[in-house]
Design an enzyme around this catalytic site. Sequence first.
Site, mmCIF file in Angstrom:
data_model
loop_
_atom_site.group_PDB
_atom_site.id
_atom_site.type_symbol
_atom_site.label_atom_id
_atom_site.label_comp_id
_atom_site.label_asym_id
_atom_site.label_seq_id
_atom_site.Cartn_x
_atom_site.Cartn_y
_atom_site.Cartn_z
ATOM 1 N N TYR A 74 0.854 -1.184 0.000
ATOM 2 C CA TYR A 74 0.000 0.000 0.000
ATOM 3 C C TYR A 74 0.891 1.235 0.000
ATOM 4 O O TYR A 74 1.911 1.292 0.687
ATOM 5 C CB TYR A 74 -0.909 0.010 1.229
ATOM 6 C CG TYR A 74 -2.104 0.916 1.056
ATOM 7 C CD1 TYR A 74 -3.320 0.405 0.612
ATOM 8 C CD2 TYR A 74 -2.009 2.289 1.281
ATOM 9 C CE1 TYR A 74 -4.407 1.239 0.415
ATOM 10 C CE2 TYR A 74 -3.090 3.124 1.078
ATOM 11 C CZ TYR A 74 -4.297 2.603 0.642
ATOM 12 O OH TYR A 74 -5.369 3.434 0.430
ATOM 13 N N SER A 75 0.503 2.262 -0.757
ATOM 14 C CA SER A 75 1.218 3.532 -0.785
ATOM 15 C C SER A 75 2.658 3.308 -1.257
ATOM 16 O O SER A 75 2.868 2.770 -2.344
ATOM 17 C CB SER A 75 1.155 4.187 0.592
ATOM 18 O OG SER A 75 1.604 5.532 0.552
ATOM 19 N N ALA A 76 3.652 3.690 -0.458
ATOM 20 C CA ALA A 76 5.037 3.431 -0.866
ATOM 21 C C ALA A 76 5.293 1.941 -0.999
ATOM 22 O O ALA A 76 6.196 1.524 -1.734
ATOM 23 C CB ALA A 76 6.007 4.042 0.136
ATOM 24 N N SER A 121 3.147 -0.020 -2.390
ATOM 25 C CA SER A 121 2.678 -0.275 -3.750
ATOM 26 C C SER A 121 3.711 0.184 -4.772
ATOM 27 O O SER A 121 3.983 -0.498 -5.760
ATOM 28 C CB SER A 121 1.352 0.454 -3.977
ATOM 29 O OG SER A 121 0.940 0.368 -5.321
ATOM 30 N N HIS A 154 -6.499 8.556 1.434
ATOM 31 C CA HIS A 154 -5.413 7.580 1.371
ATOM 32 C C HIS A 154 -5.344 6.742 2.660
ATOM 33 O O HIS A 154 -5.216 7.277 3.752
ATOM 34 C CB HIS A 154 -4.098 8.339 1.182
ATOM 35 C CG HIS A 154 -2.927 7.490 0.855
ATOM 36 N ND1 HIS A 154 -2.814 6.799 -0.327
ATOM 37 C CD2 HIS A 154 -1.781 7.221 1.553
ATOM 38 C CE1 HIS A 154 -1.664 6.152 -0.357
ATOM 39 N NE2 HIS A 154 -1.024 6.380 0.778
#
Length: 539
Positions: free
Chosen positions: A210-212, A214, A448
């Site tokens: 997820y996020s970084a 991802s 987010h």
Amino acid sequence: MAKPQGASKPYIRDIEYRGFVEGLTFVDKSSKPLCHYFGGVPYALPPIGPFRWQKPRPLPACYRYGTRANPGRYVGGCSICPQPQPNDDLDPTSWDEDCLQCNIWIPAGNAPKGGWPVLFWIHGGFLQFGSPNEDDLRHMLSETACKAVVVSPAYRLNLFGFLSSAELCESSPDISTNVGFWDQRLALEWTHQNVSYFGGDASNITIGGYSAGSHSTFHQLAYDLGVSDSKAIVRRALMLSNGPGMQPKSLEEAQGQFDELLDVLQIPQTLSAAEKLAKLRTIEPKKLIQASQKMKYHQFRAVTDGSFVRYGLLNEIDSGIFARQMVRRGVKLIMGECRDEHFVYGIWRAPKNNIDSLFRRLQADYPLAACEALMQYYYPDGKLPADCKTWQEAFGYIYADIQIHHLERGMASALVRHGAGHLLYRYRMEWRAQCCDKQWPREWGVTHGTDMAIWFWGDERVLTKKEKKIAKAAFHDSLAKYLNGEDMDWGTDNPLHLRTLKPKGTIVCEEDKWLEDGVRVWDVLRKVGYTGNMLNAKL
């Protein structure tokens, strides 16, 4: 590190030639097993002292975690790489550079023939902060069809994981770039080699984050597609709320950040490269983090080094090289976004309320030429957009566009254009659970991180019965099938369409009305050269 909260009892496992390990079995109120857990299991040797900024070193073949009489005890969590907190406060008492460890979650009960599917999960945090200790998978593994061994590695972050210097690389053989990504790769290789001892199927590994995490997943997927078939590990990927980003800065451009760090630390530029490196390796973590917080270029991210990050990487996507390799290996990809990503993105080291500050803030992450092109595209007259009240708000939108919305769309469009559409599953979240109110203001909407309550079944939060029904029907049953390698009924009749969870909890498969905007920004960046050049692209 402190163990996850909840009733538990010791769990001993024989991991064959690696020895014996003690973890935990989490239990419910009636002592029924929920799942098993091992926390802080090493996957590499400590990256400390003279090994700071070197590639991670594998554990020796003779390494044993414990004996039958004295099992290795892994009931806590991973050590935490030195890092700022999301509000930039520092807590050095929680840090330990010896952080190359992973947490392992295992479903209760007997594994299916061949072993449980495996999810290799990379935590987020802008590549600057975060830890796998934040995840709690007891509810998911005990209440849903999503039964998998989940391996979550800690890895080096911020300047510990992504310090780069052309000067050092040219003169110091004992330093590397992108060591945070190399950490992740070694953890993935460790997982492939050892997960069967924990009940997992090494031939069925999904990478995700997820996020970084991802963004890291994209780079791990890109690296895996670039190795020989005999070394390939990845079967499918989950890129949740982050995309490929743009081609990272060159080593030459990263040199400016390195020089700025030396100036803040008052290390003379006149020293040799070896002397500079030696001094940096003696500085305590707190002083290094404090120095990074004073810098103009304060984001330490990946660089294009021609080793882990190939030259022309995004051009491989644009030209079809990436898609052809995905098709050849049958690697599938789930990729998507939340509706209101910009609220969280807008508060991470936000600029001052003027356009010049926004421009400087973008340069902390992205190559200068790309920043100039983005400024011309988004703010051609130099004025604040009509739908924004402040430049901080404008920053949230552009940052979310580049990290998530638009470059995801550019990647998706290229994959479909080059014949990989049947491997792509796209989604959009427009609904959030009530438990998210404890962490995010309600007025931020589906921002987010709010959808992690869906993917990880509440995680440490609690979903209501109605919310569980929505999450199950919308995505969670599909996630279980995806990890198992089974066909999913995604519902879309076009690979560029979106499976959207609407505000009232219904699923609608629809056209992506933001696709053209995303592809347009992708093309802007391609034209200035920061989707790479093809000369060095090899797959």
